[in-house]
Every structure is written in structure tokens, then in C-alpha cells.
Design a protein around this motif. Sequence first.
Motif, short mmCIF file in Angstrom:
data_model
loop_
_atom_site.label_atom_id
_atom_site.label_comp_id
_atom_site.label_asym_id
_atom_site.label_seq_id
_atom_site.Cartn_x
_atom_site.Cartn_y
_atom_site.Cartn_z
N THR A 137 -47.71 -35.78 -24.72
CA THR A 137 -46.39 -36.19 -24.23
C THR A 137 -46.11 -35.60 -22.86
O THR A 137 -45.59 -36.30 -21.97
N MET B 1 -45.44 -37.65 -19.44
CA MET B 1 -44.27 -37.40 -18.58
C MET B 1 -44.69 -37.28 -17.12
O MET B 1 -44.04 -37.84 -16.23
N LEU C 10 -38.39 -30.30 -25.01
CA LEU C 10 -38.44 -31.65 -25.56
C LEU C 10 -39.63 -31.85 -26.49
O LEU C 10 -39.62 -32.77 -27.32
N GLN D 204 -34.58 -39.86 -18.23
CA GLN D 204 -33.15 -39.98 -17.94
C GLN D 204 -32.69 -38.95 -16.90
O GLN D 204 -31.55 -39.01 -16.44
N GLU D 205 -33.57 -38.02 -16.54
CA GLU D 205 -33.23 -37.01 -15.53
C GLU D 205 -32.84 -37.70 -14.21
O GLU D 205 -33.53 -38.60 -13.74
N SER D 206 -31.74 -37.28 -13.63
CA SER D 206 -31.19 -37.95 -12.45
C SER D 206 -32.11 -37.83 -11.23
O SER D 206 -32.00 -38.61 -10.29
N GLU E 171 -37.31 -27.49 -18.87
CA GLU E 171 -36.78 -27.97 -20.15
C GLU E 171 -37.70 -28.99 -20.83
O GLU E 171 -37.51 -29.32 -22.00
N GLU F 148 -38.59 -40.81 -23.16
CA GLU F 148 -37.39 -41.51 -22.70
C GLU F 148 -36.30 -40.54 -22.26
O GLU F 148 -35.63 -40.76 -21.24
N LEU F 149 -36.15 -39.45 -22.99
CA LEU F 149 -35.16 -38.44 -22.60
C LEU F 149 -35.53 -37.82 -21.26
O LEU F 149 -34.66 -37.60 -20.40
N PHE F 150 -36.79 -37.55 -21.08
CA PHE F 150 -37.27 -36.99 -19.82
C PHE F 150 -36.94 -37.90 -18.65
O PHE F 150 -36.49 -37.45 -17.59
N GLY G 80 -39.68 -40.93 -27.79
CA GLY G 80 -38.29 -40.48 -27.67
C GLY G 80 -38.16 -39.36 -26.67
O GLY G 80 -37.24 -39.37 -25.83
N ALA G 81 -39.08 -38.41 -26.71
CA ALA G 81 -39.05 -37.31 -25.76
C ALA G 81 -39.31 -37.82 -24.34
O ALA G 81 -38.68 -37.38 -23.38
#
Length: 368
Positions: free
Chosen positions: A269, A273, A257, A234-236, A253, A230-232, A227-228
Amino acid sequence: MLKAKLSKGPIRVAGAMSGTSLDGVDVAVLQTDGIGFEATDRVAFRPYSSAEQATLRVALGKWTGPEVDAATKVVQQAHQEVLADFTDCDLIGFHGQTLAHEPRGRGTLQVGDGLALAENLGVPVAWDFRSADVNFGGEGAPLAPFFHFACAQKIGATAPLAFLNLGGVGNISWVDPSRATAEEDGALLAFDTGPANAPINDFMLAHTGQTYDKDGATARKGEVALGALELFLQESYFTRVPPKSLDRNDFSEMIGLVSELSIPDAVATLTAMSAAAVAQGIDHCPHPPEQLLVTGGGRKNPVLMEMLAVSLDCPVLAVEAVGLDGDMLEAQAFAYLAARVARGMPTSSPNTTGVMALVGGGVLSVPS
């Protein structure tokens, strides 16, 4: 007379690099004419002490003030000490220490005074490599691609390949060795992939007192929090078209996470990343690379290397596999670039930094 000596034929250049990992100063000597090169066995490493590292960390992200002044003194003294053994070289390439990098804002800041170094050592110094590139619309980073092109020629590569530097931040140089020169359109594409060792190192220091995850041992014990991750992703930044670059702390940041995970899970994790950022970057390459050659401290993390290998469709190898020195490749790059600065040759291009045209960055300071 000194400038005339630098203007033709191969010269001996000592390149000094202090990177975003903040471990110390690497020095390596090349024999180069700014096009080809021969590596020598003359190398040195001057580590930063714990106190010096702390001084540098406090100054990260700052542009002025007493913290920057203190960091400048550390950088200047460390380089003065280690380069005192290289005064027989014709030229020194002095990168300095990046404290802040904001090419679309306030610019870029590498502390260290090349003129003072030249005067103290009695050797010409090429320095301030990034400012001219930024002033002409470039990202100011990465700057090693022109040297990576020379490396591809050196090892006899015939198909497109990529060099990945895993320092505090990751950066990649995609190289087409069939092109005649690094300046030629289509010869290179380069950009920062994302965070590499910096968040892992920062987390380890804060939670274990260790400065890095030696041999990936902590990550090996953990599980990746998907989950962490996937959030990472999503960074543009990852969908932004290169060339592009990052400041060391742009992804700070990431620590948030993983803040509620166990130490092994958090480090696993963060390592995932870093690898995932590279995988995203490979998608931007004009053609899939035949191989990915890894330099920098991250190549010594077997967990990170394994994650890269399973994420990519090409062999992932430490640069030693092709006869290059992964510990000193960045220092060699700034030796190579210094020779190009001394001869008025380009050091970056629209495809490596996004600069408007070919730019010869850097300042040449000659002792009086």
C-alpha cells in the motif's frame, strides 16, 4: 587566481549528494561549463553505518540542538573522507544533508560546513544551494531541474519529457527540450510529487529491521488496501498548483493509514501511494510527457516501476535506458549546479521552485 580558473571554459567538478534516503554520500565528477556537460567514470559512494543513520534519523525535523550537532559531525566527516580522493578537481559541489525543510515557515536546513571543507581539502567548494532561493520566495526544491534540462539536450530529446527522482521524496522535472535554455519561460516545470522511498524504508526498518524493500519483494507478497490509498489521495497537497516542495516527514501519517495491515499489505500500500502521488503530479504537467525517465533508488523497485507503468500513459524507463547513470544523477546535478554557482549563473527559476525571479543560489568558498 582560483576564482579566475573557475570563470571560463569547462572545469572538472565533483558533486557530492547525501539524500533523504540516508543511505550515504554519492560523489560524481563532471566536465562542465555550466551549460553542457560530459560525464566521467569517476564516482564514489561512502555508505553511512547503521549508527550514523540512527544519528541522522534522530535529527530529522530538528533545527537546532545536540541532535543536529551530532548529525552535522556525521555529515562533515563522511564528506571529508570520501572527497579526499577528489582534490584534483577544480571545484566541489557540496549539498550537505537536509534535516528540515519548511520554505513557508522557518526556511530550509542542510547541515555541513562548506568553508571548512574547502579549507581542509584545499579545493573551492560551492554549497548552501537552497537558502537564497527560499529567501526570495522559492521552495528551495527541487534543484536538479536545470541539470535535467541539460540531460534532455544531451540525449537529443525533441519532445517534452519528464525526469522523476525517486529518493526519500519524489520530485519531477517536466522539460521542453525545444527551448534554447533552461532559463527560458516554458522550458521547465518542477515540483515534489510526494513521498517515495522514505515511508517504505521507515516502515521496513521499524517492522523487519531491513532498511528498504529489496527488489520490492515484500510489496510483491501483499495486496493494496484501496481504502487507505483513497484516504492518502485526499491530501490537499496533490491539488496544490506547483511549484511545491515537501519535507521528508511531511507525510509521516501514511504509516498510520497502514498500521493495522499485515507487513506485506502495508508495504504494498505504501508503494502504491508513492506511485499514485506521481500519477497525480503528471496531471500538473503543461503537456503529457513523451516518456518518464526514472532516477534514484526507487527505479530499482520493480513493483513501484510496474505500478507507475500501469498508472501513466507514457513509457516509464530507468534513466539507464537513455545512457544516464541513475545512481549518480543527483550527485552529477550538484556538480553541474556548482559550476553555475561559481560563474554567477541561475540555478532555479519561477517554474522550478516558485522563486520570484531567476536566482543563482549557493555560496562559493575558496580556501585561503
